[in-house]
Write an enzyme that holds these catalytic residues in place. Sequence first.
Site, short mmCIF file in Angstrom:
data_model
loop_
_atom_site.label_atom_id
_atom_site.label_comp_id
_atom_site.label_asym_id
_atom_site.label_seq_id
_atom_site.Cartn_x
_atom_site.Cartn_y
_atom_site.Cartn_z
N CYS A 6 0.85 -1.20 0.00
CA CYS A 6 0.00 0.00 0.00
C CYS A 6 0.88 1.25 0.00
CB CYS A 6 -0.91 0.02 1.22
SG CYS A 6 -2.39 -1.00 1.05
N ASP A 29 10.85 -6.39 -8.42
CA ASP A 29 11.05 -7.03 -7.12
C ASP A 29 12.43 -6.64 -6.60
OD1 ASP A 29 9.71 -9.80 -5.65
OD2 ASP A 29 11.74 -9.17 -5.09
N ASN A 86 1.93 -16.56 -4.62
CA ASN A 86 2.24 -17.30 -3.41
C ASN A 86 1.06 -17.13 -2.46
OD1 ASN A 86 4.84 -18.21 -4.12
ND2 ASN A 86 5.70 -16.21 -3.62
N HIS A 97 -0.60 -8.40 0.74
CA HIS A 97 -1.34 -7.54 -0.21
C HIS A 97 -1.28 -8.31 -1.53
CE1 HIS A 97 -2.01 -3.20 -1.88
NE2 HIS A 97 -2.03 -4.01 -2.93
N HIS A 99 -0.67 -9.87 -4.82
CA HIS A 99 0.33 -9.53 -5.83
C HIS A 99 0.63 -10.73 -6.69
CE1 HIS A 99 2.53 -10.99 -2.27
NE2 HIS A 99 3.45 -11.45 -3.11
P1 AMP Z 1 5.66 -13.08 -1.55
O1 AMP Z 1 6.60 -14.12 -1.02
O2 AMP Z 1 4.80 -13.63 -2.67
O3 AMP Z 1 4.86 -12.42 -0.47
O4 AMP Z 1 6.59 -12.03 -2.27
C1 AMP Z 1 6.82 -10.74 -1.84
C2 AMP Z 1 7.88 -10.19 -2.76
O5 AMP Z 1 7.98 -8.81 -2.55
C3 AMP Z 1 9.27 -10.80 -2.52
O6 AMP Z 1 9.73 -11.37 -3.74
C4 AMP Z 1 10.11 -9.59 -2.11
O7 AMP Z 1 11.43 -9.63 -2.64
C5 AMP Z 1 9.33 -8.43 -2.68
N1 AMP Z 1 9.49 -7.17 -1.96
C6 AMP Z 1 9.43 -6.98 -0.62
N2 AMP Z 1 9.59 -5.69 -0.32
C7 AMP Z 1 9.76 -5.04 -1.50
C8 AMP Z 1 9.96 -3.67 -1.86
N3 AMP Z 1 10.04 -2.70 -0.95
N4 AMP Z 1 10.10 -3.37 -3.17
C9 AMP Z 1 10.04 -4.34 -4.10
N5 AMP Z 1 9.82 -5.64 -3.83
C10 AMP Z 1 9.69 -5.99 -2.55
ZN ZN Z 2 -1.83 -3.23 1.10
#
Ligand code: AMP
Ligand code: ZN
Length: 108
Positions: A6, A29, A86, A97, A99
């Site tokens: 968010c 990412d 995931n 959130h 994604h």
């Molecule tokens: P998930 O495991 O599906 O919840 O993936 C979350 C993803 O968000 C991971 O691959 C992280 O590397 C990525 N992530 C976390 N924080 C950030 C951020 N600030 N900017 C970009 N990607 C992020």
């Molecule tokens: Zn959110």
Amino acid sequence: MDCIFCKIANKEIPADILTEDEEFLVFKDINPKAPIHLIIIPKIHLGPINSLKDENEKLLGSLILKAKEVAENIGVSENGYRLIFNVGRDAGMEIDHLHLHLLAGSRL
Ligand code: AMP
Ligand code: ZN
């Protein structure tokens, strides 16, 4: 709400944003698992797949079509790409959130 995606959507914290429209934001990412690793999020906060309801059907469809459009725009449609949701602990889900991951750029 203390949600990092968010905050990215609201531009409260920086991200390497590729593109956005009214509904979705696409950014790189921070810890890429492939040469190209993008995250596609709805700008409004929705929880992960297992919390969604029938009323979210249209948004989910649009999210996947957005991924397809992004893949075309960055030129990976022909070689291919992987889309990943995931869901929950065993999948290693970190962020609550909704994604969609788009991975591409090598044989995965
Ligand atoms: P998930 O495991 O599906 O919840 O993936 C979350 C993803 O968000 C991971 O691959 C992280 O590397 C990525 N992530 C976390 N924080 C950030 C951020 N600030 N900017 C970009 N990607 C992020
Ligand atoms: Zn959110």
